[in-house]
Design an enzyme around this catalytic site. Structure first.
Site, short mmCIF file in Angstrom:
data_model
loop_
_atom_site.label_atom_id
_atom_site.label_comp_id
_atom_site.label_asym_id
_atom_site.label_seq_id
_atom_site.Cartn_x
_atom_site.Cartn_y
_atom_site.Cartn_z
N TYR A 177 6.89 2.29 -7.86
CA TYR A 177 6.31 0.94 -7.94
C TYR A 177 5.93 0.59 -9.38
O TYR A 177 6.12 -0.53 -9.83
CB TYR A 177 5.10 0.82 -7.01
N GLU A 231 0.85 -1.19 0.00
CA GLU A 231 0.00 0.00 0.00
C GLU A 231 0.88 1.24 0.00
O GLU A 231 1.94 1.25 0.62
CB GLU A 231 -0.89 0.07 1.25
C1 LIG Z 1 10.01 5.42 -2.90
C2 LIG Z 1 11.52 5.34 -2.63
C3 LIG Z 1 11.78 4.17 -1.67
C4 LIG Z 1 12.25 5.08 -3.96
O1 LIG Z 1 13.63 4.88 -3.67
P1 LIG Z 1 14.78 5.47 -4.62
O2 LIG Z 1 16.06 4.90 -4.17
O3 LIG Z 1 14.67 6.94 -4.68
O4 LIG Z 1 14.33 4.87 -6.04
P2 LIG Z 1 15.28 4.49 -7.27
O5 LIG Z 1 16.38 5.48 -7.41
O6 LIG Z 1 15.68 3.05 -7.14
O7 LIG Z 1 14.25 4.68 -8.45
C5 LIG Z 1 13.92 3.67 -9.42
C6 LIG Z 1 12.96 4.29 -10.41
O8 LIG Z 1 11.71 4.62 -9.76
C7 LIG Z 1 11.20 5.85 -10.32
N1 LIG Z 1 11.19 6.88 -9.27
C8 LIG Z 1 11.76 6.83 -8.04
N2 LIG Z 1 11.54 7.98 -7.37
C9 LIG Z 1 10.83 8.77 -8.20
C10 LIG Z 1 10.32 10.10 -8.08
N3 LIG Z 1 10.51 10.84 -6.97
N4 LIG Z 1 9.64 10.62 -9.13
C11 LIG Z 1 9.44 9.91 -10.27
N5 LIG Z 1 9.93 8.64 -10.44
C12 LIG Z 1 10.61 8.09 -9.42
C13 LIG Z 1 12.14 6.25 -11.44
O9 LIG Z 1 11.66 5.66 -12.63
C14 LIG Z 1 13.44 5.62 -11.00
O10 LIG Z 1 14.32 5.36 -12.05
P3 LIG Z 1 15.23 6.59 -12.63
O11 LIG Z 1 15.80 7.34 -11.46
O12 LIG Z 1 16.25 5.85 -13.45
O13 LIG Z 1 14.28 7.42 -13.44
C15 LIG Z 1 12.06 6.68 -2.06
O14 LIG Z 1 11.56 7.74 -2.85
C16 LIG Z 1 11.68 6.95 -0.62
O15 LIG Z 1 12.34 6.49 0.30
N6 LIG Z 1 10.60 7.71 -0.38
C17 LIG Z 1 10.20 8.06 0.99
C18 LIG Z 1 9.61 6.86 1.69
C19 LIG Z 1 8.43 6.31 0.94
O16 LIG Z 1 7.58 7.04 0.45
N7 LIG Z 1 8.37 4.96 0.86
C20 LIG Z 1 7.30 4.26 0.17
C21 LIG Z 1 6.13 4.14 1.05
S1 LIG Z 1 4.74 3.40 0.23
#
Ligand SMILES: CC(C)(COP(=O)(O)OP(=O)(O)OC[C@H]1O[C@@H](n2cnc3c(N)ncnc32)[C@H](O)[C@@H]1OP(=O)(O)O)[C@@H](O)C(=O)NCCC(=O)NCCS
Length: 155
Positions: free
Chosen positions: A128, A116
């Site tokens: 996701y 979720e």
């Molecule tokens: C969601 C989260 C875990 C993603 O982790 P991350 O290390 O930044 O993600 P990645 O670098 O592996 O991203 C992989 C792909 O996802 C997509 N993506 C990740 N963050 C994004 C953003 N802010 N906006 C758009 N696309 C995004 C992109 O396609 C990205 O590939 P690219 O950078 O080559 O374009 C991170 O943003 C986070 O910790 N957020 C705060 C906590 C949270 O919301 N957790 C999820 C709760 S449901």
């Protein structure tokens, strides 16, 4: 791609909690992370259920973590928590963490996994979707103040 994750350890917990507090409006309590770290990142519950936690490092410091549960009886997994330190986001750490979960579930014969996300968490939705997950539906008031969007993937 090599697996860059490892099980959570007790000396990771403060860093994990700092990331948790900075990422979520309703962060998890420290106790949950302490319990998982005290069990070497894996707690076996009854009926084939297992809760796991792994971290990923950047230059020796915790960059992010993931917590998930799977159930071999029902062949289902569920991601409970995933976060990456704010200044290290968009560098592939989240992808490595979630890919580890998918690989681990596949190894255990789990066929589907769900999670979720807050409706307003657009970064998480994009993440996701990029990881191949599909929107399944909405859970009204899943969070105290907001609906959840459910995502699913068939592994
Ligand atoms: C969601 C989260 C875990 C993603 O982790 P991350 O290390 O930044 O993600 P990645 O670098 O592996 O991203 C992989 C792909 O996802 C997509 N993506 C990740 N963050 C994004 C953003 N802010 N906006 C758009 N696309 C995004 C992109 O396609 C990205 O590939 P690219 O950078 O080559 O374009 C991170 O943003 C986070 O910790 N957020 C705060 C906590 C949270 O919301 N957790 C999820 C709760 S449901």
């Amino acid at each position: 791609m090599p697996d860059r994750t490892r099980p959570v350890r007790i000396d990771d917990v403060i860093a994990v909690k700092t990331i948790e507090d900075s990422c979520f409006p309703s962060p998890w309590d420290m106790d949950v992370f302490v319990t998982l770290a005290g069990s070497e990142g894996c707690i076996t519950l009854g009926r084939g259920k297992q809760v796991s936690m792994r971290v990923i490092e950047n230059n020796g410091n915790v960059a992010g973590y993931v917590v998930w549960v799977d159930c071999s009886d029902t062949s289902e997994g569920r991601v409970l928590n995933i976060a990456v330190r704010k200044n290290l986001q968009r560098r592939g750490f989240g992808r490595s963490l979630l890919q580890h979960v998918f690989d681990s579930l596949t190894e255990r014969g789990i066929k589907t996994t769900t999670l979720e996300a807050r409706e307003s968490n657009l970064a998480a939705h994009r993440f996701y979707e990029r990881m191949g997950m599909e929107e399944l539906g909405r859970v009204p008031n899943y969070y105290e103040d907001e609906d959840a969007i459910t995502y699913s993937i068939t592994l």
